[in-house]
Design a protein around this motif. Sequence first.
Motif, PDB file in Angstrom:
ATOM      1  N   VAL A  84      -0.208 -13.510   0.944  1.00 45.30           N
ATOM      2  CA  VAL A  84       0.264 -13.731  -0.297  1.00 45.30           C
ATOM      3  C   VAL A  84      -0.779 -12.774  -0.949  1.00 45.30           C
ATOM      4  O   VAL A  84      -2.070 -12.962  -0.585  1.00 45.30           O
ATOM      5  CB  VAL A  84       0.314 -14.992  -0.922  1.00 45.30           C
ATOM      6  CG1 VAL A  84      -1.226 -15.652  -0.553  1.00 45.30           C
ATOM      7  CG2 VAL A  84       0.520 -15.107  -2.223  1.00 45.30           C
ATOM      8  N   TYR A  85      -0.349 -11.809  -1.873  1.00 43.05           N
ATOM      9  CA  TYR A  85      -1.449 -11.177  -2.752  1.00 43.05           C
ATOM     10  C   TYR A  85      -0.771 -11.048  -4.201  1.00 43.05           C
ATOM     11  O   TYR A  85       0.322 -11.439  -4.344  1.00 43.05           O
ATOM     12  CB  TYR A  85      -1.870  -9.825  -2.165  1.00 43.05           C
ATOM     13  CG  TYR A  85      -0.612  -8.992  -1.737  1.00 43.05           C
ATOM     14  CD1 TYR A  85      -0.054  -7.971  -2.533  1.00 43.05           C
ATOM     15  CD2 TYR A  85      -0.190  -8.943  -0.513  1.00 43.05           C
ATOM     16  CE1 TYR A  85       1.176  -7.296  -2.241  1.00 43.05           C
ATOM     17  CE2 TYR A  85       1.005  -8.072  -0.060  1.00 43.05           C
ATOM     18  CZ  TYR A  85       1.512  -7.214  -1.070  1.00 43.05           C
ATOM     19  OH  TYR A  85       2.596  -6.475  -0.520  1.00 43.05           O
ATOM     20  N   SER A  86      -1.570 -10.338  -5.093  1.00 42.39           N
ATOM     21  CA  SER A  86      -1.249 -10.176  -6.431  1.00 42.39           C
ATOM     22  C   SER A  86      -1.573  -8.671  -6.936  1.00 42.39           C
ATOM     23  O   SER A  86      -1.632  -7.878  -5.720  1.00 42.39           O
ATOM     24  CB  SER A  86      -1.789 -11.245  -7.362  1.00 42.39           C
ATOM     25  OG  SER A  86      -1.486 -12.452  -7.307  1.00 42.39           O
ATOM     26  N   VAL A 186      -5.154  -6.124   4.455  1.00 45.20           N
ATOM     27  CA  VAL A 186      -5.775  -6.633   3.474  1.00 45.20           C
ATOM     28  C   VAL A 186      -5.760  -5.638   2.208  1.00 45.20           C
ATOM     29  O   VAL A 186      -6.263  -4.493   2.720  1.00 45.20           O
ATOM     30  CB  VAL A 186      -6.913  -7.421   3.911  1.00 45.20           C
ATOM     31  CG1 VAL A 186      -7.438  -7.895   2.330  1.00 45.20           C
ATOM     32  CG2 VAL A 186      -6.827  -8.386   4.521  1.00 45.20           C
ATOM     33  N   ARG A 187      -5.378  -5.997   1.043  1.00 45.74           N
ATOM     34  CA  ARG A 187      -5.213  -5.153  -0.096  1.00 45.74           C
ATOM     35  C   ARG A 187      -6.127  -5.654  -1.190  1.00 45.74           C
ATOM     36  O   ARG A 187      -6.533  -6.783  -1.035  1.00 45.74           O
ATOM     37  CB  ARG A 187      -3.916  -5.007  -0.630  1.00 45.74           C
ATOM     38  CG  ARG A 187      -2.751  -4.508   0.385  1.00 45.74           C
ATOM     39  CD  ARG A 187      -1.403  -5.439   0.162  1.00 45.74           C
ATOM     40  NE  ARG A 187      -0.864  -5.042   1.553  1.00 45.74           N
ATOM     41  CZ  ARG A 187       0.304  -4.089   1.723  1.00 45.74           C
ATOM     42  NH1 ARG A 187       0.340  -3.337   0.639  1.00 45.74           N
ATOM     43  NH2 ARG A 187       0.787  -4.169   2.829  1.00 45.74           N
ATOM     44  N   PHE A 188      -6.661  -4.575  -2.048  1.00 46.92           N
ATOM     45  CA  PHE A 188      -7.312  -5.122  -3.206  1.00 46.92           C
ATOM     46  C   PHE A 188      -6.553  -6.327  -3.811  1.00 46.92           C
ATOM     47  O   PHE A 188      -7.229  -7.199  -4.204  1.00 46.92           O
ATOM     48  CB  PHE A 188      -7.267  -3.885  -4.313  1.00 46.92           C
ATOM     49  CG  PHE A 188      -8.066  -2.600  -3.948  1.00 46.92           C
ATOM     50  CD1 PHE A 188      -8.793  -2.419  -2.783  1.00 46.92           C
ATOM     51  CD2 PHE A 188      -8.311  -1.843  -4.876  1.00 46.92           C
ATOM     52  CE1 PHE A 188      -9.372  -1.406  -2.428  1.00 46.92           C
ATOM     53  CE2 PHE A 188      -9.271  -0.597  -4.654  1.00 46.92           C
ATOM     54  CZ  PHE A 188      -9.595  -0.366  -3.214  1.00 46.92           C
ATOM     55  N   THR A 259      -2.518  -1.652  -7.250  1.00 46.13           N
ATOM     56  CA  THR A 259      -3.643  -2.329  -6.542  1.00 46.13           C
ATOM     57  C   THR A 259      -3.411  -3.043  -5.522  1.00 46.13           C
ATOM     58  O   THR A 259      -4.267  -3.040  -4.362  1.00 46.13           O
ATOM     59  CB  THR A 259      -4.622  -3.246  -7.475  1.00 46.13           C
ATOM     60  OG1 THR A 259      -3.852  -4.267  -7.990  1.00 46.13           O
ATOM     61  CG2 THR A 259      -5.209  -2.338  -8.672  1.00 46.13           C
ATOM     62  N   ASP A 260      -2.080  -3.318  -5.337  1.00 47.28           N
ATOM     63  CA  ASP A 260      -1.503  -4.223  -4.284  1.00 47.28           C
ATOM     64  C   ASP A 260      -1.340  -3.030  -2.957  1.00 47.28           C
ATOM     65  O   ASP A 260      -0.878  -3.582  -1.932  1.00 47.28           O
ATOM     66  CB  ASP A 260      -0.200  -4.999  -4.570  1.00 47.28           C
ATOM     67  CG  ASP A 260       0.805  -3.998  -5.242  1.00 47.28           C
ATOM     68  OD1 ASP A 260       0.526  -3.617  -6.098  1.00 47.28           O
ATOM     69  OD2 ASP A 260       2.055  -3.956  -4.617  1.00 47.28           O
ATOM     70  N   ASN A 261      -1.162  -1.816  -3.330  1.00 44.90           N
ATOM     71  CA  ASN A 261      -1.032  -0.663  -2.313  1.00 44.90           C
ATOM     72  C   ASN A 261      -2.312  -0.208  -1.912  1.00 44.90           C
ATOM     73  O   ASN A 261      -2.210   0.960  -1.135  1.00 44.90           O
ATOM     74  CB  ASN A 261      -0.244   0.458  -2.883  1.00 44.90           C
ATOM     75  CG  ASN A 261       1.479  -0.308  -2.870  1.00 44.90           C
ATOM     76  OD1 ASN A 261       1.673  -1.494  -2.149  1.00 44.90           O
ATOM     77  ND2 ASN A 261       2.422   0.204  -3.685  1.00 44.90           N
ATOM     78  N   MET A 262      -3.474  -0.641  -2.282  1.00 45.03           N
ATOM     79  CA  MET A 262      -4.689  -0.121  -1.919  1.00 45.03           C
ATOM     80  C   MET A 262      -5.478  -0.929  -0.759  1.00 45.03           C
ATOM     81  O   MET A 262      -5.730  -2.104  -1.014  1.00 45.03           O
ATOM     82  CB  MET A 262      -5.622  -0.177  -3.215  1.00 45.03           C
ATOM     83  CG  MET A 262      -5.247   0.507  -4.347  1.00 45.03           C
ATOM     84  SD  MET A 262      -5.422   2.439  -4.135  1.00 45.03           S
ATOM     85  CE  MET A 262      -6.910   2.731  -3.914  1.00 45.03           C
ATOM     86  N   ILE A 269      -1.915   3.428   2.923  1.00 41.15           N
ATOM     87  CA  ILE A 269      -0.825   2.415   3.164  1.00 41.15           C
ATOM     88  C   ILE A 269       0.240   2.426   2.283  1.00 41.15           C
ATOM     89  O   ILE A 269       0.275   2.897   1.015  1.00 41.15           O
ATOM     90  CB  ILE A 269      -1.284   0.895   3.273  1.00 41.15           C
ATOM     91  CG1 ILE A 269      -2.136   0.450   2.080  1.00 41.15           C
ATOM     92  CG2 ILE A 269      -2.273   0.633   4.501  1.00 41.15           C
ATOM     93  CD1 ILE A 269      -2.554  -1.014   2.104  1.00 41.15           C
ATOM     94  N   ASP A 270       1.391   1.680   2.730  1.00 45.46           N
ATOM     95  CA  ASP A 270       2.614   1.311   1.786  1.00 45.46           C
ATOM     96  C   ASP A 270       3.171   2.918   1.510  1.00 45.46           C
ATOM     97  O   ASP A 270       3.089   3.246   0.135  1.00 45.46           O
ATOM     98  CB  ASP A 270       2.515   0.677   0.620  1.00 45.46           C
ATOM     99  CG  ASP A 270       2.399  -0.726   1.208  1.00 45.46           C
ATOM    100  OD1 ASP A 270       2.278  -1.200   2.120  1.00 45.46           O
ATOM    101  OD2 ASP A 270       2.585  -1.571   0.401  1.00 45.46           O
ATOM    102  N   TYR A 271       3.699   3.518   2.445  1.00 44.44           N
ATOM    103  CA  TYR A 271       4.286   4.897   1.988  1.00 44.44           C
ATOM    104  C   TYR A 271       5.693   4.905   1.288  1.00 44.44           C
ATOM    105  O   TYR A 271       6.589   4.006   1.940  1.00 44.44           O
ATOM    106  CB  TYR A 271       4.426   5.700   3.387  1.00 44.44           C
ATOM    107  CG  TYR A 271       3.180   6.266   3.978  1.00 44.44           C
ATOM    108  CD1 TYR A 271       2.693   7.261   3.737  1.00 44.44           C
ATOM    109  CD2 TYR A 271       2.687   5.376   5.194  1.00 44.44           C
ATOM    110  CE1 TYR A 271       1.440   7.715   4.128  1.00 44.44           C
ATOM    111  CE2 TYR A 271       1.427   5.608   5.588  1.00 44.44           C
ATOM    112  CZ  TYR A 271       1.079   6.810   5.023  1.00 44.44           C
ATOM    113  OH  TYR A 271      -0.248   7.213   5.551  1.00 44.44           O
TER     114      TYR A 271
END
Length: 493
Positions: A84-86, A186-188, A259-262, A269-271
């Motif tokens: 889970v992330y935001s 893990v992302r920001f 920020t969820d792709n950082m 990440i997340d092409y």
Amino acid sequence: MTLTADSDARTDLGLAWDHRFAALGPDFFTELRPTPLPSPHWVGTSPSVAQLLGLDEAALHSDEALQAFTGNRLLAGSRPLASVYSGHQFGVWAGQLGDGRAILLGETASGWEVQLKGAGRTPYSRMGDGRAVLRSSIREFLCSEAMHGLGVPTSRALCITGSPGPVRREEIETAAVVTRVARSFVRFGHFEHFAANGQEAALQTLADYVIDRYYPECRDGTGLAGNPYSALLQAVSERTARLMAQWQAVGFCHGVMNTDNMSILGLTIDYGPFQFLDAFVPGHVCNHSDSQGRYAYNRQPNVAYWNLFCLAQALLPLIGDQDLAKQALESYKTVFPEAFMVQMRAKLGLVEASDGDGALIDGILLLLAQNGVDYPIFWRRLSHAVGTQDMEPVRDLFADRAGLDQWLLLYSEHSMHMDLAHQADLMLKTNPKFVLRNHLGEQAIRAAKLGDFGELQTLQRLLERPFDEHPGHDAYAAFPPDWASSIEISCSS
Ligand code: AMP
Ligand code: MG
């Protein structure tokens, strides 16, 4: 045809696991199974990523691997979960997001997280179907390996499998699953999630995990008044700054720098709707859905800083001192320009820094923009021209010859103390002959949709070693065809 995941996993493909993210506990994820797809088939594999994981050739190409990496059978020892992330999307707080179509199989004992992208719905799918289509999966697979070939930090891609299973986008397409690999996903946005929900204990657990696993030097107490969390923020800021310098130098547009792709590790990440620049257009927007141009090529370094600011806010409860957080963040503003200069000097084959490098670099970027010059072709031609001392192929790219000649004079003054053959050699190892231009990806996709994966394999081979000449493949290093400009890449994937 098996349509339920086989619960008695019989094979581990020789992979050993050590589930460290899963050990953080249920605040961080939901355990679940991938949703199977009918009649899977191979689309592509990366032997070098297999080697990274210690997966031998036979295991990689086995039917067990095909089923496991499509999500149809669980690998023994794996422990699938969605985290889970935001995050902030296009500058706006979006609240909870999470792995909506990525499922982490776990972490190998050698420290690689393995994710299936497109393996079905999760509790974080919101309105999505948890699937990925073949075209976007091919783009992610090829670009991960291309970026690695260019020396840019990135998640990797082990394989793609395809299935005739239908997926509804603008039209009905077919499903695919990319197996991707990184030290950590893990992302920001993971940090923003726990900060926004006031879950300070979980926030600290996550920060401690990231520090202990990936940034142990932040614990040593010497940096930033002995505060490990501000040291972490500084380290992430610096890595992100170096990544942005690399993106800019190679002409890469990410397209969705939410920020969820950082990545907290400073990886690409997340092409999604990414693009390598053809002509050098600083304001180029590669994502058709980005109507405001928020993620234009020349805005990426500032956006990264904005995103780091969001991370800083999330870490503030742990850092406990606003000035310290600001100070950590400020490192971006010194590291990015320095790192960018290092990248650009390397492109010019200049080994040592000297006064006037900035003007030299600004000068050529301005000329490239004013003349709409093809970015990769310019650098590759310049690299050859330095060796042969025949500048005509470079001059041919510019309408403003006088402007270029002036710049070339300045450049030759900067190169005065260099051995030209050596300089050219350095440049040919820095300026790639092959990049994943949109139209090349598109050609591979069109063939793959017809069941022909040869184009994908050829492209993969070229992009894995983008600095080599690869005789007989000059067409892949040529100017884009006219139809390339009509390719529209959006968030639809
Ligand atoms: P992105 O910006 O494409 O990386 O995705 C933003 C968010 O949307 C993430 O939480 C993704 O997991 C989720 N998402 C994107 N596409 C889908 C899909 N087809 N099904 C479920 N979730 C999705
Ligand atoms: Mg994403």
